[in-house]
Design an enzyme around this catalytic site. Structure first.
Site, PDB file in Angstrom:
ATOM      1  N   LYS A 200       7.523 -45.254  94.800  1.00  0.00           N
ATOM      2  CA  LYS A 200       6.445 -46.238  94.854  1.00  0.00           C
ATOM      3  C   LYS A 200       7.003 -47.526  95.453  1.00  0.00           C
ATOM      4  CE  LYS A 200       3.253 -48.911  92.053  1.00  0.00           C
ATOM      5  NZ  LYS A 200       2.571 -49.029  90.767  1.00  0.00           N
ATOM      6  N   LYS A 254       3.676 -43.318  97.198  1.00  0.00           N
ATOM      7  CA  LYS A 254       2.624 -44.328  97.150  1.00  0.00           C
ATOM      8  C   LYS A 254       3.100 -45.613  97.802  1.00  0.00           C
ATOM      9  CE  LYS A 254       0.257 -47.045  93.739  1.00  0.00           C
ATOM     10  NZ  LYS A 254       0.291 -47.494  92.383  1.00  0.00           N
TER      11      LYS A 254
HETATM   12  C1  PBG Z   1       0.301 -50.441  88.411  1.00  0.00           C
HETATM   13  C2  PBG Z   1      -0.356 -49.680  89.489  1.00  0.00           C
HETATM   14  C3  PBG Z   1      -0.703 -50.185  90.729  1.00  0.00           C
HETATM   15  C4  PBG Z   1      -1.395 -49.180  91.382  1.00  0.00           C
HETATM   16  C5  PBG Z   1      -1.435 -48.068  90.544  1.00  0.00           C
HETATM   17  N1  PBG Z   1      -0.767 -48.381  89.366  1.00  0.00           N
HETATM   18  C6  PBG Z   1      -0.541 -51.543  91.314  1.00  0.00           C
HETATM   19  C7  PBG Z   1       0.757 -52.199  91.287  1.00  0.00           C
HETATM   20  O1  PBG Z   1       1.810 -51.573  91.166  1.00  0.00           O
HETATM   21  O2  PBG Z   1       0.744 -53.420  91.389  1.00  0.00           O
HETATM   22  C8  PBG Z   1      -1.987 -49.338  92.745  1.00  0.00           C
HETATM   23  C9  PBG Z   1      -3.102 -48.441  93.098  1.00  0.00           C
HETATM   24  C10 PBG Z   1      -3.951 -48.913  94.222  1.00  0.00           C
HETATM   25  O3  PBG Z   1      -3.676 -49.930  94.899  1.00  0.00           O
HETATM   26  O4  PBG Z   1      -4.964 -48.258  94.464  1.00  0.00           O
HETATM   27  N2  PBG Z   1       1.380 -49.989  87.795  1.00  0.00           N
END
Ligand code: PBG
Length: 330
Positions: A200, A254
């Site tokens: 991520k 992601k």
């Molecule tokens: C938080 C989380 C995020 C997303 C999923 N879980 C945002 C972040 O890490 O700030 C993003 C998903 C999206 O943008 O659709 N842990």
């Protein structure tokens, strides 16, 4: 010897729709989709999210209605994210451990009404903290790893006890997959899966999501000390290897489209199911392009989703899930 032109005409198999169908190397079906949904307090509530046009937060009854819709469309799984009331957000995000929090209410309601649809739950503290970070922050503003991981274990158990089918840690702390797996085994949650957000990245594409869970205005600084640097690909393989060694069943990359190279490399390096999260900023880009008359929604949605399958994904989390499933005849 391979043939060459004119014996070889690659356009031959493309000349008609039936032939294109026959020669398709990749298929996209509603069964490839996971539908992320945002939960809010109340009853009969739908709150549109301005930066995610077409996506709303729903109260638990609305989530159940979406669950039925998913089932009828052939979407196998729903991912849940809560909008926690501001007065329940604290430094330590302890609302994440409340067995009656919004997430647990939604999980129980879904498993009660539509048990045939899988429920994936996000493990991270950002919807519950007053500072918007995914973990506990020390005096210097650093997100501390090990005490955060202990909170995440408790959060994951809380979700599993409410009936979650897939625990999806999105926090990027080191070591949390192994700790969560052993806690789940210890509580006899043997068949609760872990889908790790393994690779991520710290990304500009999460903005609308942070509006949806209400953390954007609260977030102090960025998440670069725990989410990955977008310059790195080798490191993504190490992240995946680590999470698999700790017991992740499946892994996620992601965001999605800007990281298709990572998906391909993970698929090539590991024989495990890989999922992509086509995140909120990607969804918003498509919707804004459509609103500006620059693109046609249906073909663009299906083309982007197909790209994930072509890259080797088992499935995709997408806010377009219901729309795509309808287009795919679900
Ligand atoms: C938080 C989380 C995020 C997303 C999923 N879980 C945002 C972040 O890490 O700030 C993003 C998903 C999206 O943008 O659709 N842990």
């Amino acid at each position: 010897m391979t043939a060459s032109y004119p014996a070889l005409r690659l356009r031959r198999t493309r000349a008609s729709a039936w032939s294109r169908r026959l020669h398709a190397e990749t298929v996209l079906t509603p069964a490839d989709l996971i539908w992320p949904l945002f939960v809010t307090e109340g009853a009969g509530v739908e709150q549109p999210i301005a930066s995610l046009p077409g996506v709303s937060r729903w109260s638990v009854d609305g989530i159940v209605a979406r669950g039925r819709e998913a089932r009828d469309l052939g979407i196998p799984c729903i991912a849940l994210f809560p909008y926690t009331q501001v007065d329940r957000r604290t430094e330590d995000g302890r609302e994440a451990l409340n067995p009656d929090n919004l997430m647990c209410q939604a999980i129980r309601a879904l498993k009660d009404a539509v048990p045939e649809v899988g429920v994936l739950t996000d493990v991270a503290l950002d919807p519950y903290t007053s500072h918007g970070h995914d973990g506990l922050v020390d005096a210097a503003g650093y997100v501390v790893n090990d005490t955060t991981a202990e909170m995440l274990v408790a959060q994951a158990l809380n979700q599993a006890n409410a009936g979650a089918d897939i625990i999806a840690p999105s926090d990027m702390m080191d070591g949390r997959i192994g700790m969560i797996r052993s806690a789940l085994e210890g509580e006899s949650h043997h068949n609760v899966q872990i889908m790790s957000y393994a690779a991520k990245y710290a990304s500009a594409f999460y903005g609308p999501f942070r509006d949806a869970v209400g953390s954007r205005g609260l977030l102090k600084g960025d998440k670069k000390t725990y989410q990955m640097d977008n310059a790195n690909a080798e490191e993504a393989l190490r992240e995946v290897a680590m999470d698999l060694a700790e017991g992740a069943d499946t892994v996620m990359v992601k965001p999605g489209l800007p990281y298709l190279d990572i998906i391909v490399r993970v698929r090539q390096a590991f024989e495990v199911p890989v999922f992509a999260y086509q995140v909120s900023g990607e969804y918003a880009m498509i919707e804004h392009a459509v609103a500006a008359g620059a693109a046609e929604r249906d073909v663009m949605v299906l083309e982007t989703l197909m790209s994930f399958k072509r890259a080797g994904c088992s499935g995709v989390l997408t806010y377009h899930a219901a729309h795509a499933a309808k287009l795919l005849g679900g």
